[in-house]
Design an enzyme around this catalytic site. Structure first.
Site, PDB file in Angstrom:
ATOM      1  CB  ALA A 237       4.417   7.109  -4.177  1.00  0.00           C
ATOM      2  CG  HIS A 238       6.873   4.291  -0.349  1.00  0.00           C
ATOM      3  ND1 HIS A 238       7.652   3.674   0.103  1.00  0.00           N
ATOM      4  CD2 HIS A 238       7.371   5.702  -1.374  1.00  0.00           C
ATOM      5  CE1 HIS A 238       9.010   4.167  -1.257  1.00  0.00           C
ATOM      6  NE2 HIS A 238       8.988   4.882  -1.840  1.00  0.00           N
ATOM      7  CG  ASN A 239       6.724   7.417   3.176  1.00  0.00           C
ATOM      8  OD1 ASN A 239       6.864   5.842   2.703  1.00  0.00           O
ATOM      9  ND2 ASN A 239       7.144   7.377   4.243  1.00  0.00           N
ATOM     10  CB  SER A 257       8.905  11.320   0.328  1.00  0.00           C
ATOM     11  OG  SER A 257       9.647   9.886   1.509  1.00  0.00           O
TER      12      SER A 257
END
Lengths: 356, 356, 356
Positions: A237-239, A257
């Site tokens: 996922a993102h980050n 994250s």
């Protein structure tokens, strides 16, 4: 490529015995080997070994495992040297400058020397590709992507705009890099998309399996660090930040994250909540679940949902299997205590009648 | 797009303080912000805030969080307003009528005004596309598909024949819509395919993540209702019905004919048996498992395999962790009761010798 | 295709009642049926059946379920016969020799009679395709692949070099066959790729769902045997051997060298460690986990992580739910035993005071 036994032994920095002039053309399993094959044998090998040895040009074997009459390269780490030999025999292909006429290449993109472009490839505006990259059929490179040298993208890989690959990155078919992260803010009536305008950086020597998806950062960067290896159908996922030389098996999912530090090993179908952290070198077993914000410490093996140290998990799982016995014990105890309460000073053993 | 601080505050229906004439060109994280950035700050923010504020054109902040010297838009919901500002700054792209020469477009298909067709796109017979749709490289639209207005299909999306998308549907790379559902009837010797001849309807404002698969109905319709948001690598089986504004995280799988009602929130790697139902607004945690036919009630959060209310799950999980202690207690009790049974009226405390 | 009721009954080897001359053009659900539809009704059907029967040309129904005034085909296995009827009404499409001009076909490949090649297809060097295969838009066939007769590859399927498909194999969109297996040897500093130079063989009548990935053998062969059916987003690792007529539901992952024997049925989101074995006909429920090397025996249904026989799992799960009660029982017992120890021969019932 091909090597003699002696050449290969020298390249692997190992000694050999037997006929050093034999030609090795390929690696094989014992079952499929022929007179041009290299095979290997580890000390932990189980099963019968024919005394005449394998039908092969040579074997890489642990000291003491190769009979005197075999042609063998002697290695403390036969499997590792076998893998290294394979890399010598099958060097990673490098582009030679072939460009298929059906490819659609933006006029303002920049292609390094020796880049191969397969059929139906699309390369977006201002994209820059380093030397010797290979883009197989149907690969899509978004605008402003930057690829280092000698990357290999198998058919149908998609890079969204702005993705950065460093050197020798290998992406298998169907990989999607840089799609929007999954973030919404509920306004009371509907989901409002949280911006997904960050980037993705994939560093040197990363290899990523088929149909895996890696989202761009929402505001920051999703990063896969040097030497990490990711299997098929994984979701990043993102980050997320994946450390150097991390290994992640198939169908694992990592929420936004989360950080996986260097050298961690992650099994298949593991799930990570967001903002979790796996410390350096920790090992997480397949199907485990890591709660959001959880820190998984270095130096141990973890298992279960939610993750626990493996020793603890094994103990708990064993006791879980003994719940019927525990329940029966409790019920028997209740009965006995009831009897004891009824006859606390009765001269006769109160339970014996029940038993008998 | 760009806005002044004053313009943006007005569009968000919020007040602002400081220099309303500053130009905002983009949204950023605090770390990457510059003098043209918009950032945000929520009351629940943890960590230090520099007294001079962010290096940004402006900040959206909860009341009381912005120092008097900052240029700030004051909002009760900074994250939501930040998301809304992003939509203003980065409006969804809309097609302008570009058609790449390599696209293969059926002569009897119908394209609305301003449809963009990328390289290597294929559009099947009798397909109808509404205004302003964008089909990126390599998209495949099957025969008889119908798309509403302003849909965006990222590279390599595949729609099987007859799929219906309403307005503003966004499908990320590698999404497959309308593949055959998974149904077979065993005839005693082999699996006979059950017919998969139904349809798929995806309503307005649905967004679906990369490499997700959505099967067509077997006889009926698979439906994703208005405003639902689905993450990457999700599996939606035949005849599933996903309610309005539902959110489903990555790698979740939903078996045939299951219904997820409006506003439900489903975590990642959740599995649903067939013919299950999740009532309106229920929340199901990641990795949960819902048995076939199970009804998950509104108004609660669920967890575990099989799902239980979160409170119950937490209690059970805590007790699971205490099984060793429970086992030890039982063993000690057995010992004590045995002693009590042996010496029910013995004058001396029979256990003390064991303890001491 | 279309059939009269009498024709269809004869082809299914079943009797019928009512008007045998009615034309059947399609299969339908009860809800969507019209005067040209075939529907079905099983004995286990729940819910009301309108006495006038379905609005359909005919129904396939269990004996005794069809009212005398209905036109009906009478079957002991209505669902199976309905599936067979569907196969008659919708025969698998077979290629007719169409070749799209945008396809890129290696000069030294061999195409059987009646092969259909869609837009943007790529066929590699020395590939051989049997008769009547259909390759839809964007399919990529690697060098040296061999396809039997009448295979159907939906858009964007990718076969890596050397993959072998036998007859009537159906691969849905986004399937990737023959990607590298996931194997590395750690050399103390980095992951060295273990060679992935084996093959993949997919036998007759196998069907594989969208975006599923099947890795090539490392040294040997990954094999999917005759009649196996695999759902979407499944991961099949190197050297796995899937038996005849096995069924595997979505998002299941099977690690290297695991063997699933004939007729086994595997639920969704199941995970298998490497070198496991599922014996013939065993059934494994969704979300189960099978440890590396584990043998799952024939003749039973399994569930849980790690898998246990279903009966055992159900009992354990029920007891898991009763842990709070067990804990309370233990605590009460401890209290009672403590009282008994204190007052082993006290004349008054020592617990009663606590209770009261």
């Amino acid at each position: 490529m091909k090597y003699t036994v002696a050449q290969l032994a020298r390249l692997l920095d190992r000694s050999f015995q037997g006929d050093g002039t034999r030609q090795i053309l390929k690696i094989s399993s014992w079952e499929s080997a022929d007179s041009t094959s290299l095979v290997f044998l580890e000390a932990k090998h189980k099963g019968d070994i024919p005394p005449e040895g394998p039908m092969a040009a040579a074997i890489i074997a642990s000291p003491g495992l190769a009979a005197p009459n075999w042609t063998a390269i002697i290695s403390e780490k036969p499997k590792l040297d076998f893998a290294k030999a394979a890399q010598l025999l099958y060097p990673t292909p490098r582009g030679s400058g072939a460009r298929h006429s059906s490819a659609v290449i933006a006029a303002d993109s920049t292609l390094g020397a020796g880049v191969d472009i397969g059929p139906q490839v699309t390369i977006g505006a201002r994209a820059r590709l380093g030397e010797g990259c290979i883009l197989q059929a149907g690969v899509v490179i978004g605008d402003d992507c930057i690829l280092g040298n000698h990357c290999v993208l198998y058919p149908r890989v998609v890079l969204y705009p702005g993705v950065v690959l460093k050197d020798r990155v290998v992406l298998h078919s169907g990989v999607v890099v840089g799609g929007d992260g999954f973030g919404y803010v509920f306004d009371g009536e509907r989901q409002v998309k949280f911006p997904q305008v960050g980037g993705v950086v994939i560093e040197d020597d990363v290899e990523i399996g088929a149909n895996t998806t890696i989202d761009r950062g929402s505001l920051g960067i999703t990063r896969i660090r040097r030497g990490a290896k990711i299997d098929n159908l994984v979701q990043i996922a993102h980050n997320v930040d994946i450390g150097q030389h991390v290994v992640i098996a198939a169908q694992t999912g990592i929420s936004g994250s989360t950080v996986i530090e260097d050298f961690a090993i992650i099994g298949g179908q593991v799930g990570f909540g967001d903002h979790a952290r796996v410390e350096k070198g920790a090992i997480i077993g397949s199907k485990a679940g890591v709660l959001p914000g959880k820190i998984v410490r270095s130096g141990d093996v973890y298992w279960g949902v939610p993750v626990r140290p493996l020793r603890e998990y094994k103990l708990l799982n064993a006791l879980f299997g003994r719940l019927p016995e525990m329940k029966a014990d409790i019920d028997a105890l209740k009965q006995k205590v009831k009897m004891l309460e009824r006859h606390p000073k009765d001269g006769e053993p109160p339970i014996s009648r029940l038993k008998g």
